[in-house]
Scaffold this motif. Structure first.
Motif, mmCIF file in Angstrom:
data_model
loop_
_atom_site.group_PDB
_atom_site.id
_atom_site.type_symbol
_atom_site.label_atom_id
_atom_site.label_comp_id
_atom_site.label_asym_id
_atom_site.label_seq_id
_atom_site.Cartn_x
_atom_site.Cartn_y
_atom_site.Cartn_z
ATOM 1 N N VAL A 27 0.837 -1.204 0.000
ATOM 2 C CA VAL A 27 0.000 0.000 0.000
ATOM 3 C C VAL A 27 0.874 1.257 0.000
ATOM 4 O O VAL A 27 0.659 2.184 -0.773
ATOM 5 C CB VAL A 27 -0.971 -0.004 1.200
ATOM 6 N N SER A 28 1.893 1.277 0.855
ATOM 7 C CA SER A 28 2.759 2.461 0.946
ATOM 8 C C SER A 28 3.992 2.372 0.054
ATOM 9 O O SER A 28 4.669 3.369 -0.168
ATOM 10 C CB SER A 28 3.205 2.667 2.393
ATOM 11 N N GLY A 29 4.316 1.167 -0.441
ATOM 12 C CA GLY A 29 5.530 0.994 -1.240
ATOM 13 C C GLY A 29 6.789 1.042 -0.405
ATOM 14 O O GLY A 29 7.865 1.340 -0.895
ATOM 15 N N GLU A 30 6.646 0.719 0.871
ATOM 16 C CA GLU A 30 7.789 0.762 1.784
ATOM 17 C C GLU A 30 8.367 -0.637 1.961
ATOM 18 O O GLU A 30 7.655 -1.599 2.227
ATOM 19 C CB GLU A 30 7.358 1.307 3.145
ATOM 20 N N LEU A 31 9.673 -0.729 1.802
ATOM 21 C CA LEU A 31 10.428 -1.958 1.999
ATOM 22 C C LEU A 31 11.192 -1.843 3.309
ATOM 23 O O LEU A 31 11.781 -0.796 3.581
ATOM 24 C CB LEU A 31 11.414 -2.155 0.845
ATOM 25 N N ARG A 32 11.183 -2.888 4.104
ATOM 26 C CA ARG A 32 12.013 -2.917 5.311
ATOM 27 C C ARG A 32 13.029 -4.031 5.170
ATOM 28 O O ARG A 32 12.703 -5.142 4.749
ATOM 29 C CB ARG A 32 11.167 -3.122 6.565
ATOM 30 N N VAL A 33 14.256 -3.703 5.524
ATOM 31 C CA VAL A 33 15.359 -4.645 5.435
ATOM 32 C C VAL A 33 16.024 -4.730 6.804
ATOM 33 O O VAL A 33 16.448 -3.711 7.359
ATOM 34 C CB VAL A 33 16.400 -4.199 4.377
ATOM 35 N N LYS A 34 16.088 -5.948 7.331
ATOM 36 C CA LYS A 34 16.807 -6.184 8.579
ATOM 37 C C LYS A 34 18.120 -6.857 8.213
ATOM 38 O O LYS A 34 18.142 -7.879 7.541
ATOM 39 C CB LYS A 34 16.011 -7.066 9.533
ATOM 40 N N PHE A 35 19.207 -6.238 8.661
ATOM 41 C CA PHE A 35 20.531 -6.743 8.342
ATOM 42 C C PHE A 35 21.012 -7.728 9.404
ATOM 43 O O PHE A 35 20.554 -7.696 10.550
ATOM 44 C CB PHE A 35 21.512 -5.571 8.201
ATOM 45 N N ALA A 36 21.929 -8.579 9.018
ATOM 46 C CA ALA A 36 22.476 -9.579 9.933
ATOM 47 C C ALA A 36 23.146 -8.923 11.143
ATOM 48 O O ALA A 36 23.192 -9.509 12.220
ATOM 49 C CB ALA A 36 23.462 -10.482 9.196
ATOM 50 N N THR A 37 23.597 -7.696 10.977
ATOM 51 C CA THR A 37 24.243 -6.963 12.069
ATOM 52 C C THR A 37 23.235 -6.377 13.056
ATOM 53 O O THR A 37 23.617 -5.811 14.070
ATOM 54 C CB THR A 37 25.109 -5.825 11.515
ATOM 55 N N GLY A 38 21.940 -6.468 12.714
ATOM 56 C CA GLY A 38 20.900 -5.945 13.595
ATOM 57 C C GLY A 38 20.265 -4.663 13.120
ATOM 58 O O GLY A 38 19.251 -4.244 13.650
ATOM 59 N N GLY A 39 20.839 -4.020 12.114
ATOM 60 C CA GLY A 39 20.262 -2.785 11.586
ATOM 61 C C GLY A 39 18.916 -3.042 10.934
ATOM 62 O O GLY A 39 18.695 -4.100 10.338
ATOM 63 N N TYR A 41 16.267 -0.954 8.384
ATOM 64 C CA TYR A 41 16.082 0.223 7.548
ATOM 65 C C TYR A 41 14.796 0.116 6.743
ATOM 66 O O TYR A 41 14.376 -0.984 6.371
ATOM 67 C CB TYR A 41 17.250 0.391 6.567
ATOM 68 N N SER A 42 14.220 1.271 6.473
ATOM 69 C CA SER A 42 13.057 1.388 5.616
ATOM 70 C C SER A 42 13.495 2.065 4.324
ATOM 71 O O SER A 42 14.279 3.024 4.356
ATOM 72 C CB SER A 42 11.998 2.243 6.316
ATOM 73 N N TYR A 43 12.993 1.564 3.196
ATOM 74 C CA TYR A 43 13.295 2.140 1.887
ATOM 75 C C TYR A 43 11.984 2.530 1.227
ATOM 76 O O TYR A 43 11.085 1.697 1.074
ATOM 77 C CB TYR A 43 14.081 1.148 1.019
ATOM 78 N N ALA A 44 11.870 3.791 0.837
ATOM 79 C CA ALA A 44 10.630 4.338 0.282
ATOM 80 C C ALA A 44 10.555 4.158 -1.224
ATOM 81 O O ALA A 44 11.575 4.106 -1.909
ATOM 82 C CB ALA A 44 10.529 5.826 0.624
ATOM 83 N N GLY A 45 9.318 4.078 -1.722
ATOM 84 C CA GLY A 45 9.078 4.085 -3.156
ATOM 85 C C GLY A 45 9.462 2.819 -3.891
ATOM 86 O O GLY A 45 9.832 2.873 -5.059
ATOM 87 N N SER A 66 22.592 -3.312 -6.054
ATOM 88 C CA SER A 66 22.398 -2.728 -7.386
ATOM 89 C C SER A 66 21.030 -2.081 -7.603
ATOM 90 O O SER A 66 20.910 -1.167 -8.410
ATOM 91 C CB SER A 66 22.635 -3.787 -8.464
ATOM 92 N N LYS A 67 20.003 -2.529 -6.885
ATOM 93 C CA LYS A 67 18.643 -2.058 -7.170
ATOM 94 C C LYS A 67 17.955 -1.292 -6.036
ATOM 95 O O LYS A 67 16.973 -0.600 -6.286
ATOM 96 C CB LYS A 67 17.739 -3.251 -7.530
ATOM 97 N N ILE A 68 18.464 -1.415 -4.809
ATOM 98 C CA ILE A 68 17.782 -0.787 -3.667
ATOM 99 C C ILE A 68 18.642 0.313 -3.040
ATOM 100 O O ILE A 68 18.249 1.475 -3.009
ATOM 101 C CB ILE A 68 17.413 -1.832 -2.589
#
Length: 95
Positions: A27-39, A41-45, A66-68
């Motif tokens: 709905v919002s086009g928001e991607l969330r990525v959890k890194f192995a280090t614990g970080g 992040y949210s990526y918009a659009g 390459s894409k995000i």
């Protein structure tokens, strides 16, 4: 106290040495990525096609690089105050 809104993200584990989980709100086009280090992040659009390709990529890390990363506005979700997190979530839920 305001009502709690359901989390639209269904964080799914992925096989990657750098990224542990992905979640997406179409709905919002928001991607969330959890890194192995614990970080976290949210990526918009991010569109659905990009998210689907990301999840199915032979190399999650290479696809991310390459894409995000550097192509979508990133927000570090770990450093938000309670007020900024509430504002961010409210804005995401209205999109």
């Amino acid at each position: 106290m305001s009502p709690v809104t359901p989390d639209p993200f269904n964080m799914l584990p992925v096989k990657s040495s750098n990224i542990s989980e992905l979640g997406y709100d179409p709905v919002s086009g928001e991607l969330r990525v959890k890194f192995a280090t614990g970080g976290l992040y949210s990526y918009a659009g991010v569109d659905q096609k990009t998210y689907d390709a990301f999840r199915q990529a032979p190399s999650i890390g290479a696809y991310f690089a390459s894409k995000i990363r550097n192509k979508h506005k990133a927000t570090d979700l770990r450093v938000m105050t309670a007020d900024s997190a509430r504002d961010f979530l409210n804005k995401s839920n209205k999109a």
